[in-house]
Design a protein around this motif. Structure first.
Motif, PDB file in Angstrom:
ATOM      1  N   ASN A   1       0.495  -1.137   0.139  1.00  0.00           N
ATOM      2  CA  ASN A   1      -0.059   0.067  -0.039  1.00  0.00           C
ATOM      3  C   ASN A   1       0.785   1.489  -0.136  1.00  0.00           C
ATOM      4  O   ASN A   1       0.460   2.285   0.304  1.00  0.00           O
ATOM      5  N   CYS A   2       2.061   0.825  -0.572  1.00  0.00           N
ATOM      6  CA  CYS A   2       3.356   2.632   0.140  1.00  0.00           C
ATOM      7  C   CYS A   2       2.455   2.761  -1.548  1.00  0.00           C
ATOM      8  O   CYS A   2       2.598   2.499  -2.071  1.00  0.00           O
ATOM      9  N   ASN A   3       3.076   3.926  -1.078  1.00  0.00           N
ATOM     10  CA  ASN A   3       3.178   5.720  -2.907  1.00  0.00           C
ATOM     11  C   ASN A   3       3.861   5.770  -3.569  1.00  0.00           C
ATOM     12  O   ASN A   3       4.023   6.430  -4.502  1.00  0.00           O
ATOM     13  N   LEU A   4       4.715   4.977  -3.051  1.00  0.00           N
ATOM     14  CA  LEU A   4       6.287   5.118  -3.637  1.00  0.00           C
ATOM     15  C   LEU A   4       6.505   4.388  -5.343  1.00  0.00           C
ATOM     16  O   LEU A   4       5.614   3.196  -5.022  1.00  0.00           O
ATOM     17  N   GLU A   5       6.779   4.664  -5.973  1.00  0.00           N
ATOM     18  CA  GLU A   5       6.880   3.109  -6.867  1.00  0.00           C
ATOM     19  C   GLU A   5       7.692   2.285  -6.792  1.00  0.00           C
ATOM     20  O   GLU A   5       9.497   2.707  -6.739  1.00  0.00           O
ATOM     21  N   LEU A   6       8.137   1.470  -6.329  1.00  0.00           N
ATOM     22  CA  LEU A   6       8.237  -0.056  -5.847  1.00  0.00           C
ATOM     23  C   LEU A   6       8.155  -0.981  -7.110  1.00  0.00           C
ATOM     24  O   LEU A   6       9.178  -1.735  -7.159  1.00  0.00           O
ATOM     25  N   ASN A   7       8.219  -0.444  -8.197  1.00  0.00           N
ATOM     26  CA  ASN A   7       8.451  -1.600  -9.686  1.00  0.00           C
ATOM     27  C   ASN A   7       9.960  -1.205  -9.749  1.00  0.00           C
ATOM     28  O   ASN A   7      10.203   0.128 -10.206  1.00  0.00           O
ATOM     29  N   MET A   8      11.061  -1.955  -9.167  1.00  0.00           N
ATOM     30  CA  MET A   8      12.498  -1.333  -9.624  1.00  0.00           C
ATOM     31  C   MET A   8      12.833  -2.038 -10.698  1.00  0.00           C
ATOM     32  O   MET A   8      14.173  -1.962 -10.970  1.00  0.00           O
ATOM     33  N   GLU A   9      12.011  -3.274 -11.832  1.00  0.00           N
ATOM     34  CA  GLU A   9      12.439  -3.819 -12.711  1.00  0.00           C
ATOM     35  C   GLU A   9      13.760  -2.356 -13.527  1.00  0.00           C
ATOM     36  O   GLU A   9      12.866  -1.610 -14.032  1.00  0.00           O
ATOM     37  N   GLU A  10      14.559  -2.951 -14.474  1.00  0.00           N
ATOM     38  CA  GLU A  10      15.224  -2.554 -15.676  1.00  0.00           C
ATOM     39  C   GLU A  10      13.342  -1.616 -16.623  1.00  0.00           C
ATOM     40  O   GLU A  10      12.398  -2.654 -16.720  1.00  0.00           O
ATOM     41  N   SER A  11      14.324  -0.127 -16.708  1.00  0.00           N
ATOM     42  CA  SER A  11      12.777   0.071 -17.917  1.00  0.00           C
ATOM     43  C   SER A  11      12.876  -0.445 -18.963  1.00  0.00           C
ATOM     44  O   SER A  11      13.683  -0.471 -19.543  1.00  0.00           O
ATOM     45  N   ASP A  12      11.397  -0.514 -19.823  1.00  0.00           N
ATOM     46  CA  ASP A  12      11.512  -1.031 -21.149  1.00  0.00           C
ATOM     47  C   ASP A  12      12.027   0.333 -21.847  1.00  0.00           C
ATOM     48  O   ASP A  12      11.062   0.635 -21.572  1.00  0.00           O
ATOM     49  N   GLU A  13      13.195   0.549 -22.631  1.00  0.00           N
ATOM     50  CA  GLU A  13      13.176   1.524 -23.453  1.00  0.00           C
ATOM     51  C   GLU A  13      12.931   1.364 -24.589  1.00  0.00           C
ATOM     52  O   GLU A  13      13.012   2.225 -25.292  1.00  0.00           O
ATOM     53  N   MET A  14      12.223   0.079 -25.150  1.00  0.00           N
ATOM     54  CA  MET A  14      11.585   0.562 -26.650  1.00  0.00           C
ATOM     55  C   MET A  14      10.185   0.225 -26.303  1.00  0.00           C
ATOM     56  O   MET A  14       8.653   0.243 -27.316  1.00  0.00           O
ATOM     57  N   GLN A  15       9.014   1.240 -25.182  1.00  0.00           N
ATOM     58  CA  GLN A  15       7.886   1.202 -25.649  1.00  0.00           C
ATOM     59  C   GLN A  15       7.433   2.767 -26.213  1.00  0.00           C
ATOM     60  O   GLN A  15       8.682   3.441 -26.602  1.00  0.00           O
ATOM     61  N   SER A  16       6.729   2.114 -26.957  1.00  0.00           N
ATOM     62  CA  SER A  16       6.553   3.199 -28.068  1.00  0.00           C
ATOM     63  C   SER A  16       4.784   4.244 -28.018  1.00  0.00           C
ATOM     64  O   SER A  16       3.718   2.986 -27.608  1.00  0.00           O
ATOM     65  N   LEU A  17       4.825   4.736 -28.428  1.00  0.00           N
ATOM     66  CA  LEU A  17       4.105   5.344 -28.225  1.00  0.00           C
ATOM     67  C   LEU A  17       2.689   5.756 -29.705  1.00  0.00           C
ATOM     68  O   LEU A  17       3.799   6.639 -30.671  1.00  0.00           O
ATOM     69  N   GLY A  18       1.530   6.555 -29.771  1.00  0.00           N
ATOM     70  CA  GLY A  18       0.597   7.479 -30.992  1.00  0.00           C
ATOM     71  C   GLY A  18       0.880   6.292 -32.240  1.00  0.00           C
ATOM     72  O   GLY A  18       1.236   5.389 -32.273  1.00  0.00           O
ATOM     73  N   ILE A  19       1.535   6.891 -32.800  1.00  0.00           N
ATOM     74  CA  ILE A  19       1.369   6.583 -34.318  1.00  0.00           C
ATOM     75  C   ILE A  19       2.360   5.658 -34.209  1.00  0.00           C
ATOM     76  O   ILE A  19       2.405   5.046 -35.497  1.00  0.00           O
ATOM     77  N   GLU A  20       3.851   5.616 -33.943  1.00  0.00           N
ATOM     78  CA  GLU A  20       5.284   4.993 -33.747  1.00  0.00           C
ATOM     79  C   GLU A  20       4.372   3.871 -33.144  1.00  0.00           C
ATOM     80  O   GLU A  20       4.874   2.597 -34.337  1.00  0.00           O
TER      81      GLU A  20
END
Length: 436
Positions: free
Chosen positions: A392-411
């Motif tokens: 129930n902590c409001n800190l971001e505790l997901n400490m896995e490596e970020s996905d550098e390949m996330q794409s948004l929109g038309i991309e």
């Protein structure tokens, strides 16, 4: 690379008149011809002792053995050997027999913190793995005088396997430090086997090797050894330079090979009376280290091992040296000054005090020049009470490596790696009806 200089040539010829530079640079030849007694030392270096000195020295060697590589002996300044830092670190001293009431056989209680022979498990997430009990040289200031050099304590492959099994069965261990003795005294094949076993353990994230080979036997750092080590990244190497004189051309070549191999290289220096207990000497040492891509890691207060009282300085001398470094040279050139707590308490940082005082709203600080300043504390910091309820902590505790390949929109629609066929605006009424 340094040439086969006159001193080295003279020592090599005294060992064998047919010795060549290739012999000298052969680490196994160096070990085979290590200096192990007073007569041999006198013959090879030209330094002589009178009868009374010899008698006292022989008593010392009955308790603490002698072993010096011809390479390291060649660095001794024979004209002033009594004050030479290389001589003092390598050759016996009658003061080693002065064992004080406060001296300890096992000052760091490594044996008591040993759940398996060869393993010291003191800190929560890491272990010390004693994989060898012999070194290229018997350092006179060694904290493990009780074991190092004792051939009866050389661990077999079966014993090493027991240590590996302990690590496998202890999932909190993420960091393994190979120590000894010197791990690089093992043959290449055994180093290869040992590292392959350890790095195959899923929860072991990093392996470290503690070695003095670049200092006392730099020819051990062969191209073949580096190629073996490179297979097992991430691998960290810590070595042990105590004085600028030890950073020879051959030592530079050894650490160059390690750095070029991709290994982070650190250095652990022991503060030794009449060897390096001087701000000028220590500053020159750290500068030579970083110039050769070796990061000063620790400056150790000399341990309370038996027979080391003549090497120990007051803690105040270490603080004085730290004052001469902090602010006076690059931050990455400054080691952490520590006392390895007697009784097994671990390394305790001992540093100059830069906080003069503080209150609810301000901290009063001083810098290396003696300038006194204040740091204003934040007015509206909300102290976060941690009750260990991570769900129930409001800190971001997901400490896995970020996905550098996330794409948004038309991309996102254009990306071959994504199966999306459309973009739907938030709160689209038609799609909301579908959800219903």
């Amino acid at each position: 690379m340094e040439i086969f200089n006159g001193t080295q040539q003279a020592i090599a010829n005294k060992i064998n008149k047919t010795s060549t530079i290739s012999n000298w640079r052969d680490w196994k030849w160096q070990l085979k011809n290590s200096i192990s007694n007073i007569d041999q030392f006198e013959k090879l270096t030209g330094i002589t002792f009178n009868a009374d000195e010899k008698s006292q020295l022989k008593k010392t060697l009955e308790k603490f053995p002698l072993s010096i590589t011809p390479y390291y002996a060649s660095l001794i300044s024979t004209e002033n050997y009594q004050n030479d830092p290389v001589f003092k670190q390598s050759f016996a001293n009658v003061h080693e027999l002065h064992v004080l009431d406060t001296d300890l056989t096992d000052p760091l209680s490594e044996d008591k913190d040993s759940p398996e022979e060869g393993i010291t498990h003191r800190y929560p997430d890491r272990v010390l793995f004693h994989v060898s009990n012999v070194c290229a040289m018997y350092c006179r200031h060694c904290t493990r005088k009780r074991k190092v050099g004792d051939i009866d304590f050389i661990p077999s492959k079966e014993q090493l396997q027991k240590g590996i099994e302990y690590i496998k069965n202890t999932p909190q261990v993420r960091d393994v430090l190979l120590s000894g003795g010197d791990p690089l005294m093992l043959p290449d094949s055994k180093i290869d086997w040992l590292l392959s076993e350890l790095t195959a353990i899923p929860h072991v994230e990093v392996v470290r090797i503690g070695t003095r080979m670049p200092v006392v036997l730099p020819y051990r750092i062969t191209d073949e050894l580096v190629q073996i080590l490179k297979k097992y990244q991430p691998l960290w190497i810590n070595t042990h330079f105590n004085h600028p004189r030890e950073m020879t051309a051959s030592a530079k070549e050894a650490v160059r090979k390690l750095a070029d191999g991709g290994f982070p290289v650190g250095n652990q220096t022991v503060l030794l009376a009449n060897v390096n207990d001087c701000p000028r000497i220590m500053k020159k040492l750290v500068h030579k280290l970083v110039q050769n891509r070796v990061r000063p890691y620790y400056l150790y207060q000399c341990d309370l091992s038996e027979g080391l009282s003549h090497f120990r300085t007051p803690v105040g001398k270490g603080i004085e040296i730290m004052e001469s470094l902090i602010g006076h040279t690059s931050g990455f050139s400054v080691p952490t000054y520590v006392i390895d707590a007697p009784g097994g308490g671990g390394k305790i940082p001992v540093m100059p005090n830069y906080i003069i005082s503080w209150s609810t709203h301000k901290v009063v600080l001083r810098n290396y020049e003696g300038v006194i300043t204040t740091y204003k504390e934040p007015d509206h910091y909300e102290n976060k009470f941690c009750d260990r309820d991570c769900e129930n902590c409001n800190l971001e505790l997901n400490m896995e490596e970020s996905d550098e390949m996330q794409s948004l929109g038309i991309e996102k629609l254009l990306a071959d790696s994504n199966d999306s066929i459309s973009l739907i605006p938030e709160n689209n009424e038609r799609h909301n009806r579908r959800d219903d």
